[in-house]
Scaffold this motif. Structure first.
Motif, PDB file in Angstrom:
ATOM      1  N   ILE A 126      84.870 102.968  -7.346  1.00  0.00           N
ATOM      2  CA  ILE A 126      83.715 103.567  -6.482  1.00  0.00           C
ATOM      3  C   ILE A 126      84.154 104.884  -6.075  1.00  0.00           C
ATOM      4  CG2 ILE A 126      82.297 103.338  -4.352  1.00  0.00           C
ATOM      5  CD1 ILE A 126      81.780 101.202  -7.050  1.00  0.00           C
ATOM      6  N   THR A 127      83.449 105.806  -6.051  1.00  0.00           N
ATOM      7  CA  THR A 127      83.799 107.257  -5.245  1.00  0.00           C
ATOM      8  C   THR A 127      83.181 107.173  -3.929  1.00  0.00           C
ATOM      9  OG1 THR A 127      83.486 108.335  -7.577  1.00  0.00           O
ATOM     10  CG2 THR A 127      83.407 109.712  -5.593  1.00  0.00           C
ATOM     11  N   LEU A 128      84.331 107.503  -3.117  1.00  0.00           N
ATOM     12  CA  LEU A 128      84.217 107.281  -1.711  1.00  0.00           C
ATOM     13  C   LEU A 128      84.275 108.690  -1.056  1.00  0.00           C
ATOM     14  CD1 LEU A 128      83.385 105.693   0.930  1.00  0.00           C
ATOM     15  CD2 LEU A 128      86.162 105.258   1.023  1.00  0.00           C
ATOM     16  N   ASN A 184      77.458  97.377  -4.659  1.00  0.00           N
ATOM     17  CA  ASN A 184      77.210  98.539  -5.594  1.00  0.00           C
ATOM     18  C   ASN A 184      77.210  98.432  -6.902  1.00  0.00           C
ATOM     19  OD1 ASN A 184      77.559 101.486  -6.118  1.00  0.00           O
ATOM     20  ND2 ASN A 184      78.568 101.664  -4.026  1.00  0.00           N
ATOM     21  N   LEU A 185      77.248  99.562  -7.531  1.00  0.00           N
ATOM     22  CA  LEU A 185      77.426  98.875  -9.005  1.00  0.00           C
ATOM     23  C   LEU A 185      78.756  98.541  -9.312  1.00  0.00           C
ATOM     24  CD1 LEU A 185      75.610 102.541 -10.209  1.00  0.00           C
ATOM     25  CD2 LEU A 185      74.498 100.396 -10.150  1.00  0.00           C
ATOM     26  N   PRO A 186      78.584  97.717 -10.679  1.00  0.00           N
ATOM     27  CA  PRO A 186      79.944  96.882 -11.020  1.00  0.00           C
ATOM     28  C   PRO A 186      80.997  98.106 -11.026  1.00  0.00           C
ATOM     29  CG  PRO A 186      78.118  96.157 -12.103  1.00  0.00           C
ATOM     30  CD  PRO A 186      77.599  97.416 -11.368  1.00  0.00           C
ATOM     31  N   THR A 187      80.782  99.289 -11.433  1.00  0.00           N
ATOM     32  CA  THR A 187      81.639 100.349 -11.784  1.00  0.00           C
ATOM     33  C   THR A 187      80.991 101.727 -11.784  1.00  0.00           C
ATOM     34  OG1 THR A 187      83.556 101.050 -12.931  1.00  0.00           O
ATOM     35  CG2 THR A 187      81.629 100.272 -14.254  1.00  0.00           C
ATOM     36  N   GLY A 188      81.760 102.720 -11.333  1.00  0.00           N
ATOM     37  CA  GLY A 188      81.236 104.069 -11.466  1.00  0.00           C
ATOM     38  C   GLY A 188      80.335 104.298 -10.291  1.00  0.00           C
ATOM     39  N   GLU A 243      69.198  89.004  -4.410  1.00  0.00           N
ATOM     40  CA  GLU A 243      69.060  90.194  -5.513  1.00  0.00           C
ATOM     41  C   GLU A 243      70.354  91.077  -5.192  1.00  0.00           C
ATOM     42  OE1 GLU A 243      66.680  89.265  -3.468  1.00  0.00           O
ATOM     43  OE2 GLU A 243      64.916  88.841  -4.636  1.00  0.00           O
ATOM     44  N   ARG A 244      71.062  90.875  -3.974  1.00  0.00           N
ATOM     45  CA  ARG A 244      72.056  91.726  -3.917  1.00  0.00           C
ATOM     46  C   ARG A 244      73.461  91.389  -4.811  1.00  0.00           C
ATOM     47  NH1 ARG A 244      73.407  91.766   2.328  1.00  0.00           N
ATOM     48  NH2 ARG A 244      74.254  94.052   1.951  1.00  0.00           N
ATOM     49  N   VAL A 245      74.009  92.473  -5.088  1.00  0.00           N
ATOM     50  CA  VAL A 245      75.303  92.222  -6.000  1.00  0.00           C
ATOM     51  C   VAL A 245      76.372  91.753  -5.036  1.00  0.00           C
ATOM     52  CG1 VAL A 245      76.664  93.164  -7.635  1.00  0.00           C
ATOM     53  CG2 VAL A 245      74.298  93.987  -7.837  1.00  0.00           C
ATOM     54  N   ARG A 246      76.959  90.612  -5.512  1.00  0.00           N
ATOM     55  CA  ARG A 246      78.086  90.199  -4.678  1.00  0.00           C
ATOM     56  C   ARG A 246      79.163  89.823  -5.749  1.00  0.00           C
ATOM     57  NH1 ARG A 246      76.478  89.446   0.565  1.00  0.00           N
ATOM     58  NH2 ARG A 246      78.584  88.592   0.821  1.00  0.00           N
ATOM     59  N   THR A 247      80.418  89.713  -5.219  1.00  0.00           N
ATOM     60  CA  THR A 247      81.454  89.370  -5.676  1.00  0.00           C
ATOM     61  C   THR A 247      82.351  88.302  -4.975  1.00  0.00           C
ATOM     62  OG1 THR A 247      82.893  91.141  -4.894  1.00  0.00           O
ATOM     63  CG2 THR A 247      82.059  91.651  -6.742  1.00  0.00           C
ATOM     64  N   ASP A 248      83.017  87.367  -5.515  1.00  0.00           N
ATOM     65  CA  ASP A 248      83.634  86.329  -4.766  1.00  0.00           C
ATOM     66  C   ASP A 248      84.801  86.966  -3.757  1.00  0.00           C
ATOM     67  OD1 ASP A 248      82.192  84.411  -5.864  1.00  0.00           O
ATOM     68  OD2 ASP A 248      83.655  84.240  -7.882  1.00  0.00           O
ATOM     69  N   GLU A 249      85.349  88.007  -4.363  1.00  0.00           N
ATOM     70  CA  GLU A 249      86.271  88.705  -3.473  1.00  0.00           C
ATOM     71  C   GLU A 249      85.507  89.662  -2.449  1.00  0.00           C
ATOM     72  OE1 GLU A 249      90.332  91.669  -4.055  1.00  0.00           O
ATOM     73  OE2 GLU A 249      88.839  91.415  -5.613  1.00  0.00           O
ATOM     74  N   HIS A 250      85.916  89.810  -1.093  1.00  0.00           N
ATOM     75  CA  HIS A 250      85.389  90.584  -0.204  1.00  0.00           C
ATOM     76  C   HIS A 250      83.844  90.152   0.052  1.00  0.00           C
ATOM     77  CE1 HIS A 250      88.871  93.112  -0.044  1.00  0.00           C
ATOM     78  NE2 HIS A 250      88.740  93.148  -1.420  1.00  0.00           N
ATOM     79  N   ALA A 251      83.445  88.888  -0.410  1.00  0.00           N
ATOM     80  CA  ALA A 251      82.050  88.602  -0.378  1.00  0.00           C
ATOM     81  C   ALA A 251      81.711  88.318   1.263  1.00  0.00           C
ATOM     82  CB  ALA A 251      81.872  87.092  -0.936  1.00  0.00           C
ATOM     83  N   GLY A 252      82.579  88.246   2.284  1.00  0.00           N
ATOM     84  CA  GLY A 252      82.327  88.026   3.492  1.00  0.00           C
ATOM     85  C   GLY A 252      81.543  86.734   4.079  1.00  0.00           C
ATOM     86  N   VAL A 253      81.007  86.905   5.363  1.00  0.00           N
ATOM     87  CA  VAL A 253      80.417  85.593   5.553  1.00  0.00           C
ATOM     88  C   VAL A 253      78.904  85.972   6.196  1.00  0.00           C
ATOM     89  CG1 VAL A 253      82.730  84.773   6.469  1.00  0.00           C
ATOM     90  CG2 VAL A 253      81.319  86.099   7.983  1.00  0.00           C
TER      91      VAL A 253
END
Length: 373
Positions: free
Chosen positions: A240-242, A273-277, A319-329
């Motif tokens: 991700i470009t920050l 965000n997008l999976p990549t890029g 509908e939000r893209v989530r991952t197990d890592e850094h998924a938050g609470v």
């Protein structure tokens, strides 16, 4: 509070109406007597003239007039007193009907019924304004209570989940002594870290809601740079470009809370965000008397009806893209919203047409040279 019993408002109004009416009547009679008194003679001539068979009385004695005036005046005052008490009691009762309804609604609210509304009819006046304000207060109070109940239920569920997982892992390890202890310890560490993160988030949310913090000069641009530097490894890992742009943007508040606010926004922008890029842009600027922080990220399109719910605690849109890592609470934007409100600011969420989210925060601006340096 323990108070001594006193007269009711209706009785006080009745006595006030009757007293005023009695006073006005007595004053009117006194004025009439004074004006009549000017034309009465004191020599008591009782002169009588006869003209064409008509008797004309040319003078009266004051004592005679007084004997005739006093009984009539007393009867008139007695009538005014009775009329004033009766009329005042009826009028006071009609005037106090709105207050009675408001008192009944307040009594129901004190007993736990917040769904009742007064709904006072008629044209606007002081009583109806009071009733409308009371209805608005009940509506907001009911909404806050329901929100807190949902929050407590969700928080209990979220806190119970890691404890239940830990209990399951420990039971499995006790029943199977040959199980890999390293794997068990690693999983317990992950679960425990999640529970600690949730507890700290709850404490931070409570602190922000209570406004129990010290205000000091803060530069939003520095907070944005610090948050971006901390989360840069996560952004690079997800490709991700920050980018951080803008100018020094001074405000006043808690540096720790504002840093947490910016960090949560940037982390959410990276994770959802997008999976990549994808890209994340953090921009700060001063607009008139407001200090503005804007965080914009790419991502999948968000339904407009989903956006307002993102700041609710433990609300996770499917509908939000989530991952197990850094998924938050599920408390990231809820904490942001609480911190913004605690700093008397505003939070605006808007979906991007191409996908993603734009978060705009406006905090009260403050010209602080020390911050600008």
């Amino acid at each position: 509070m323990n108070r001594r019993p006193g007269l009711s408002a209706r009785l006080k109004l009745t006595l006030s109406y009757a007293g005023f009416l009695l006073f006005a009547g007595a004053l009117l009679l006194a004025v009439m007597w004074v004006f009549v008194l000017r034309w009465l003679r004191t020599d008591n001539p009782k002169a009588i003239q006869h003209k064409a068979g008509v008797v004309i009385i040319t003078g009266f004695d004051r004592s005679d007039a007084l004997r005739g005036f006093v009984p009539a005046a007393a009867a008139a005052l007695a009538f005014l007193l009775v009329f004033g008490l009766l009329g005042g009691w009826i009028l006071a009762g009609r005037m106090l009907v709105p207050l009675t309804r408001i008192a009944d609604a307040a009594r129901l609210a004190a007993n736990g019924s917040l769904s009742h509304r007064i709904g006072l009819e008629g044209r606007e006046d002081e009583f109806r304004e009071l009733a409308d304000v009371f209805d608005t207060m009940l509506e907001r109070l009911e909404s806050h209570v329901a929100e807190h109940q949902r929050f407590a239920a969700n928080a209990s569920h979220e806190l119970r989940t890691p404890l239940a997982i830990s209990q399951t892992l420990l039971d499995a390890a006790r029943n199977d002594p040959t199980r890999d202890q390293g794997e068990l310890i690693e999983r317990l560490h992950t679960v425990n870290a999640r529970a600690i993160n949730l507890t700290e988030s709850l404490l931070l949310l409570s602190r922000a809601d209570g406004r129990s913090f010290t205000r000091e000069p803060v530069d939003l641009s520095l907070m944005a740079e610090e948050a971006a530097e901390t989360l840069l490894p996560l952004a690079e890992k997800r490709r991700i470009t920050l980018a951080v742009t803008g100018e020094p943007t001074p405000t006043v508040g808690s540096a720790a809370l504002i840093l947490r606010l910016v960090t949560n926004l940037v982390q959410n922008a990276i994770v959802h965000n997008l999976p990549t890029g994808g890209t994340v842009t953090v921009h700060t600027e001063t607009q008139q008397d407001a200090s503005v922080l804007r965080v914009e990220n790419t991502g999948l399109p968000l339904p407009p009806e989903l956006v307002p719910t993102l700041t609710e605690p433990f609300q996770r849109g499917t509908e939000r893209v989530r991952t197990d890592e850094h998924a938050g609470v599920g408390l990231g934007l809820a904490i942001v919203d609480s911190i913004v409100r605690a700093h008397d600011g505003t939070l605006d969420l808007a979906p991007r047409p191409a996908g993603g989210l734009v978060v705009t925060i406006r905090l009260p601006g403050q010209h602080c040279p020390a911050v600008m340096q």
